[in-house]
Design a protein around this motif. Structure first.
Motif, short mmCIF file in Angstrom:
data_model
loop_
_atom_site.label_atom_id
_atom_site.label_comp_id
_atom_site.label_asym_id
_atom_site.label_seq_id
_atom_site.Cartn_x
_atom_site.Cartn_y
_atom_site.Cartn_z
N VAL A 80 0.85 0.24 4.30
CA VAL A 80 0.45 -0.03 3.12
C VAL A 80 -0.16 -1.21 2.93
CG1 VAL A 80 1.69 -0.93 0.84
CG2 VAL A 80 2.86 0.63 2.25
N ASP A 109 9.41 0.33 4.18
CA ASP A 109 8.40 0.91 3.21
C ASP A 109 8.16 2.34 3.60
OD1 ASP A 109 6.62 -0.23 5.66
OD2 ASP A 109 5.43 1.51 4.77
N ALA A 110 8.42 2.75 4.86
CA ALA A 110 8.36 4.32 5.15
C ALA A 110 9.67 5.05 4.82
CB ALA A 110 7.78 4.57 6.39
N GLU A 147 11.59 4.20 2.43
CA GLU A 147 11.44 4.51 1.09
C GLU A 147 10.83 5.57 0.41
OE1 GLU A 147 9.64 1.24 -0.90
OE2 GLU A 147 11.21 1.37 -2.86
N ARG A 148 9.72 5.87 0.97
CA ARG A 148 8.54 6.97 0.65
C ARG A 148 9.08 8.29 1.08
NH1 ARG A 148 3.22 5.04 2.28
NH2 ARG A 148 4.75 3.67 3.51
N ASN A 149 10.43 8.33 1.92
CA ASN A 149 11.02 9.72 2.53
C ASN A 149 9.65 10.16 3.64
OD1 ASN A 149 13.08 9.68 1.05
ND2 ASN A 149 11.95 11.19 -0.66
N LEU A 150 9.44 9.27 4.57
CA LEU A 150 8.60 9.56 5.62
C LEU A 150 9.20 9.44 6.82
CD1 LEU A 150 5.27 7.66 4.13
CD2 LEU A 150 5.79 10.14 4.45
N SER A 160 4.73 0.05 7.87
CA SER A 160 5.33 1.49 8.17
C SER A 160 6.14 1.58 9.42
CB SER A 160 4.47 2.64 7.99
OG SER A 160 3.88 2.68 6.57
N ILE A 195 -0.38 6.00 6.59
CA ILE A 195 0.99 5.72 5.77
C ILE A 195 1.09 4.34 5.46
CG2 ILE A 195 2.13 8.11 6.19
CD1 ILE A 195 3.92 6.33 8.02
#
Ligand code: CMP
Length: 134
Positions: free
Chosen positions: A107, A11-12, A14-17, A113, A105
């Motif tokens: 979800v 999930d992280a 995917e969000r460029n974190l 994350s 961050i």
């Protein structure tokens, strides 16, 4: 010096974190001693979370952890395991303390994350699961 394992979850990534998490770790004085960007196979995810095999969330967790890239890393610091648990926060982001990575961050309780080892014994096992000669 103590070592522990952190995994940046799908999930992280995917969000460029990835950079955000690494920045938090470095500001907290962790040194990254090994790191990989990879997509887990079903067998790798099942093996890593074997301890949760009987839990109702196991199949969903394995599906989530294989749904995209992850970034496992071995981290070094004094008091590495406990300090990282504090930095990461509670499993459920809704219960995580303000300022923790999961508060920031995460979800939900599954897509939280990051993973962090919960004891020195498990840290050694989990580092060995991903990295040889560390
Ligand atoms: P982690 O610290 O990696 O350890 C086990 C993981 O299982 C946890 O983070 C969550 O991603 C997931 N998990 C734990 N409890 C639940 C739950 N009640 N429902 C769904 N997923 C969970």
């Amino acid at each position: 010096m103590d070592k522990t394992l952190l995994i940046i979850k799908p999930d992280a990534t995917e969000r460029n974190l990835i950079g955000h998490v690494i920045s938090r770790l470095e500001k907290a004085r962790y040194t990254i001693v090994a790191m990989e960007h990879m997509t887990l196979t079903k067998e790798q995810a099942e093996g890593f979370y074997e301890v949760h095999k009987e839990r109702p969330f196991y199949n969903s967790l394995v599906e989530f952890m294989t749904s995209g890239p992850v970034v496992p890393m071995a981290l070094k610091k004094e008091n590495a395991v406990a300090d990282l648990r504090a930095l990461v926060g509670a499993t459920n982001p809704e219960e995580a303390a303000c300022g923790t990575i999961r508060y920031e961050i995460g979800v939900n309780i599954e897509k939280n994350s990051v993973h962090a080892s919960d004891s020195d014994e498990n840290a050694a096992k989990e580092i060995a699961y991903f990295f040889k000669n560390i």
